[in-house]
Design a protein around this motif. Sequence first.
Motif, PDB file in Angstrom:
ATOM      1  N   LEU A  53       0.829  -1.199   0.000  1.00 58.76           N
ATOM      2  CA  LEU A  53       0.000   0.000   0.000  1.00 58.76           C
ATOM      3  C   LEU A  53       0.866   1.253   0.000  1.00 58.76           C
ATOM      4  CD1 LEU A  53      -2.894  -0.945   2.460  1.00 58.76           C
ATOM      5  CD2 LEU A  53      -2.711  -1.320  -0.011  1.00 58.76           C
ATOM      6  N   PRO A  54       0.354   2.355  -0.542  1.00 58.97           N
ATOM      7  CA  PRO A  54       1.158   3.578  -0.625  1.00 58.97           C
ATOM      8  C   PRO A  54       1.454   4.151   0.755  1.00 58.97           C
ATOM      9  CG  PRO A  54      -1.119   3.998  -1.292  1.00 58.97           C
ATOM     10  CD  PRO A  54      -0.976   2.519  -1.176  1.00 58.97           C
ATOM     11  N   PRO A  55       2.622   4.766   0.936  1.00 57.91           N
ATOM     12  CA  PRO A  55       2.956   5.366   2.237  1.00 57.91           C
ATOM     13  C   PRO A  55       2.062   6.570   2.519  1.00 57.91           C
ATOM     14  CG  PRO A  55       4.624   5.914   0.604  1.00 57.91           C
ATOM     15  CD  PRO A  55       3.715   4.922  -0.056  1.00 57.91           C
ATOM     16  N   GLU A  60      -2.436   9.715   9.213  1.00 53.92           N
ATOM     17  CA  GLU A  60      -3.293   9.052   8.230  1.00 53.92           C
ATOM     18  C   GLU A  60      -3.026   7.548   8.192  1.00 53.92           C
ATOM     19  OE1 GLU A  60      -3.483  10.846   4.319  1.00 53.92           O
ATOM     20  OE2 GLU A  60      -2.816  12.768   5.154  1.00 53.92           O
ATOM     21  N   ALA A  61      -1.770   7.178   8.349  1.00 59.02           N
ATOM     22  CA  ALA A  61      -1.426   5.758   8.349  1.00 59.02           C
ATOM     23  C   ALA A  61      -2.080   5.044   9.531  1.00 59.02           C
ATOM     24  CB  ALA A  61       0.087   5.594   8.401  1.00 59.02           C
ATOM     25  N   GLU A 100     -10.303  -6.703  -1.892  1.00 62.70           N
ATOM     26  CA  GLU A 100     -11.197  -5.672  -1.369  1.00 62.70           C
ATOM     27  C   GLU A 100     -10.430  -4.657  -0.528  1.00 62.70           C
ATOM     28  OE1 GLU A 100     -15.341  -8.289  -1.220  1.00 62.70           O
ATOM     29  OE2 GLU A 100     -14.315  -7.765   0.653  1.00 62.70           O
ATOM     30  N   LEU A 101      -9.481  -5.134   0.267  1.00 67.27           N
ATOM     31  CA  LEU A 101      -8.634  -4.209   1.024  1.00 67.27           C
ATOM     32  C   LEU A 101      -7.856  -3.292   0.091  1.00 67.27           C
ATOM     33  CD1 LEU A 101      -6.930  -6.322   3.859  1.00 67.27           C
ATOM     34  CD2 LEU A 101      -8.863  -4.766   4.079  1.00 67.27           C
ATOM     35  N   HIS A 102      -7.260  -3.870  -0.933  1.00 67.08           N
ATOM     36  CA  HIS A 102      -6.466  -3.075  -1.865  1.00 67.08           C
ATOM     37  C   HIS A 102      -7.327  -2.074  -2.614  1.00 67.08           C
ATOM     38  CE1 HIS A 102      -2.492  -5.523  -2.267  1.00 67.08           C
ATOM     39  NE2 HIS A 102      -2.955  -5.557  -1.037  1.00 67.08           N
ATOM     40  N   GLY A 107      -4.175  -0.230  -3.159  1.00 61.74           N
ATOM     41  CA  GLY A 107      -3.220  -1.276  -3.493  1.00 61.74           C
ATOM     42  C   GLY A 107      -3.498  -1.858  -4.869  1.00 61.74           C
ATOM     43  N   PRO A 108      -2.546  -2.591  -5.442  1.00 63.33           N
ATOM     44  CA  PRO A 108      -2.736  -3.178  -6.775  1.00 63.33           C
ATOM     45  C   PRO A 108      -3.689  -4.374  -6.715  1.00 63.33           C
ATOM     46  CG  PRO A 108      -0.675  -3.918  -5.844  1.00 63.33           C
ATOM     47  CD  PRO A 108      -1.211  -2.885  -4.888  1.00 63.33           C
ATOM     48  N   GLU A 109      -4.353  -4.634  -7.837  1.00 66.64           N
ATOM     49  CA  GLU A 109      -5.181  -5.835  -7.918  1.00 66.64           C
ATOM     50  C   GLU A 109      -4.268  -7.054  -7.967  1.00 66.64           C
ATOM     51  OE1 GLU A 109      -8.772  -7.838 -10.573  1.00 66.64           O
ATOM     52  OE2 GLU A 109      -8.014  -5.834 -11.074  1.00 66.64           O
TER      53      GLU A 109
END
Length: 264
Positions: A53-55, A60-61, A100-102, A107-109
């Motif tokens: 996932l992106p930083p 926010e994290a 679903e989380l991604h 996040g990427p598929e």
Amino acid sequence: MTTTARDTSTTGTPTGTPTGALVDGVLFDIDDTIVDTRSAFVAALAAVTARYLPPLPADEAARRDEALLAMWRADVNGHYRRYTRGEIAYLEQKRERANELHAAHGGPELDETAFAAWDAVFDAAFRAAWVAHPETEAALVALLDAGISLGALSNAQTSMQTAKLAAAGLADRVPLLVAVDTLGFGKPDPRVFLEACRRLGTDPRRTAYVGDEADVDALAARDAGLVGVWLDRPGSRRHPVDEQTVTGVAVIRSLAELPGVLGL
């Protein structure tokens, strides 16, 4: 003078249940009941977040971490419950939930190959974090000292749950009797509760089932003829619960309360 109700030596537990006890046996759910699976999920999701996932800035994290955990545990689209009904395979439900989380958090598929790599990251962190809840040991000792037979009934795979019990130091005290792959389906089907009682060697009416979910654990056990016990730890619910519907079962907030509830 204390008398005893029956001999449970064939189950590997102490013999002699006091006749004043409400039960002769106790069956436990594993995840978030005797093992702190919630914390293990925190570790697993942190590992895949760092990789996939992106930083984000720290505040926010932190919010994202809470959202990821809530989403994973709630499984709002019911993929895991489809698995426990025997409708889909274990890795299929997990890949659906991962995607679903991604999708929700950038996040990427994950295709089949990418998911295998994702799952390796998740699984390694998950397994490394398996520990018992702090009060588990004392509660089990109290039950065993009273001559109660113990076992586990889980909606997860046998291989996963036997490894989890061993890692948490519980395998000798709470042997896994029935998992989702034992009969090909899991809770809330009453047949899994009755099969676990058969293997434990106890009458369902004299057997408690303890779990952290009101519906598939305590209420399902009650409907199968067991003594249902809902372990409702503060702040740990996976799903919203209408407490007015939770009837005919005992409700505890910690395993420390269990011996007293069972009349020991």
